[in-house]
Design a protein around this motif. Structure first.
Motif, PDB file in Angstrom:
ATOM      1  N   GLY A   1      34.610 -35.679  28.718  1.00 40.10           N
ATOM      2  CA  GLY A   1      34.603 -34.316  28.206  1.00 40.10           C
ATOM      3  C   GLY A   1      34.443 -34.217  26.704  1.00 40.10           C
ATOM      4  O   GLY A   1      34.532 -33.118  26.140  1.00 40.10           O
ATOM      5  N   ARG A   2      34.194 -35.327  26.046  1.00 38.45           N
ATOM      6  CA  ARG A   2      33.994 -35.322  24.591  1.00 38.45           C
ATOM      7  C   ARG A   2      32.501 -35.145  24.312  1.00 38.45           C
ATOM      8  O   ARG A   2      31.809 -36.028  23.810  1.00 38.45           O
ATOM      9  CB  ARG A   2      34.579 -36.594  23.981  1.00 38.45           C
ATOM     10  N   ILE A   3      32.022 -33.978  24.693  1.00 39.23           N
ATOM     11  CA  ILE A   3      30.585 -33.702  24.742  1.00 39.23           C
ATOM     12  C   ILE A   3      29.960 -33.729  23.358  1.00 39.23           C
ATOM     13  O   ILE A   3      28.874 -34.293  23.171  1.00 39.23           O
ATOM     14  CB  ILE A   3      30.318 -32.337  25.423  1.00 39.23           C
ATOM     15  N   GLN A   4      30.608 -33.119  22.382  1.00 42.13           N
ATOM     16  CA  GLN A   4      30.009 -33.052  21.051  1.00 42.13           C
ATOM     17  C   GLN A   4      29.814 -34.433  20.457  1.00 42.13           C
ATOM     18  O   GLN A   4      28.801 -34.714  19.815  1.00 42.13           O
ATOM     19  CB  GLN A   4      30.857 -32.183  20.115  1.00 42.13           C
ATOM     20  N   GLU A   5      30.779 -35.325  20.677  1.00 45.90           N
ATOM     21  CA  GLU A   5      30.626 -36.693  20.177  1.00 45.90           C
ATOM     22  C   GLU A   5      29.448 -37.389  20.866  1.00 45.90           C
ATOM     23  O   GLU A   5      28.687 -38.123  20.215  1.00 45.90           O
ATOM     24  CB  GLU A   5      31.911 -37.477  20.412  1.00 45.90           C
ATOM     25  N   ALA A   6      29.310 -37.165  22.178  1.00 45.12           N
ATOM     26  CA  ALA A   6      28.178 -37.744  22.902  1.00 45.12           C
ATOM     27  C   ALA A   6      26.860 -37.196  22.370  1.00 45.12           C
ATOM     28  O   ALA A   6      25.883 -37.941  22.198  1.00 45.12           O
ATOM     29  CB  ALA A   6      28.307 -37.459  24.395  1.00 45.12           C
TER      30      ALA A   6
END
Length: 304
Positions: free
Chosen positions: A227-232
């Motif tokens: 769920g750490r989408i922005q980092e991905a």
């Protein structure tokens, strides 16, 4: 070992020496780098593996050597790309004998088979192997599309469990999920659509640039899963110019050159392929140089 259709599975390159023999030493260096990064499987003998140039005995050596190297940590898949149904069955049975955990299968090669012929081809192999099968659906490069109607017929075979989705149509992820739920697992097969596919519900990524950048590739998968989408997204944005080297007729040469510059490969390809030269080489080298110079610092993605 059994296979779970998820995560990052490198479509590894085949390493050759200057004398055009298998370079098992450098192959081991790359496999170790993939395992250290946390990949979830190894795919042999695909497009990046220069499948069309490999001799039968070389495929068997690669399978046996990879099984030895991974020591049961991840499943090993062998690609089946044959001209005849008989040949595909024999190749599947040899892969099973050599310790492969699963198969990746292309439709019949060279002959542009009709829908019924393709379904019969996959079905015949499914009836004659004990291994799970991932259908490689790449109509852009291989000119045959396995449609939803065809999958409807194929899924009566328990061995057919996954699709390497390479149609370049991102909405196919949703179509497959709507039609089959989790009965047909989806592994994205296009580097430049990987994060988009994962966010739309794909289960994993059969990756190419992972061969040179394993940690960054696995980090994208693990971060989005957590769920750490922005980092991905940030890593993926950095990665995109490199990922575009995979959607190119010279993808093998491109990625092998990248492997050289990250220290886990050589540039040797098997003729009729030639190493890159001239302006084309200069362009690819610049993309690689820019990527390495701006390589992101990764979070502890293995423990997210």
């Amino acid at each position: 070992m059994s296979i779970t259709w998820k995560g990052v599975m490198p479509a590894v390159t085949t390493k050759f020496t200057e004398n055009d023999e298998l370079d098992l030493d450098m192959f081991a260096v790359n496999i170790d780098a993939q395992l250290d990064a946390g990949v979830h499987g190894i795919v042999l003998g695909g497009t990046l593996g220069e499948a069309s140039t490999l001799e039968d005995h070389e495929k068997r050596i690669l399978t046996q050597e990879t099984v030895r190297l991974v020591k049961g940590k991840v499943p090993v898949l062998m690609n089946i790309a044959e001209q005849t149904t008989k040949g595909a069955v024999i190749a599947a049975q040899k892969a099973e004998e050599d310790g492969a955990s699963a198969l990746m299968m292309l439709p019949p090669m060279r002959y542009k088979a009709g829908d019924a012929e393709v379904v019969t081809y996959f079905g015949t192999v499914a009836r004659n192997t004990g291994l799970p099968i991932m259908v490689y659906n790449n109509p852009v490069d291989y000119k045959i599309e396995v449609t939803l109607d065809m999958f409807e017929q194929l899924l009566k075979y328990d061995r057919i469990q996954a699709v390497k989705e390479s149609t370049r149509d991102i909405s196919n992820v949703t179509r497959i999920k709507n039609a089959f739920g989790d009965r047909l697992r989806i592994m994205c097969g296009v580097d430049t659509l990987a994060l988009e596919s994962l966010l739309m519900g794909a289960d994993g990524w059969i990756a190419g640039l992972v061969d040179a950048f394993p940690a960054e590739t696995v980090a994208i998968y693990e971060l989005q899963k957590a769920g750490r989408i922005q980092e991905a997204i940030e890593i993926y944005r950095w990665f995109l110019p490199l990922l575009e080297l995979d959607i190119n007729p010279k993808l093998v040469q491109n990625i092998k050159l990248a492997e050289v510059h990250t220290g886990i490969g050589t540039e040797h390809v098997r003729a009729p392929r030639l190493p890159l030269f001239g302006e084309e080489r200069a362009h690819v080298l610049q993309v690689i140089k820019n990527g390495i110079e701006t390589r992101p610092q990764l979070p502890d993605y293995k423990n997210v």
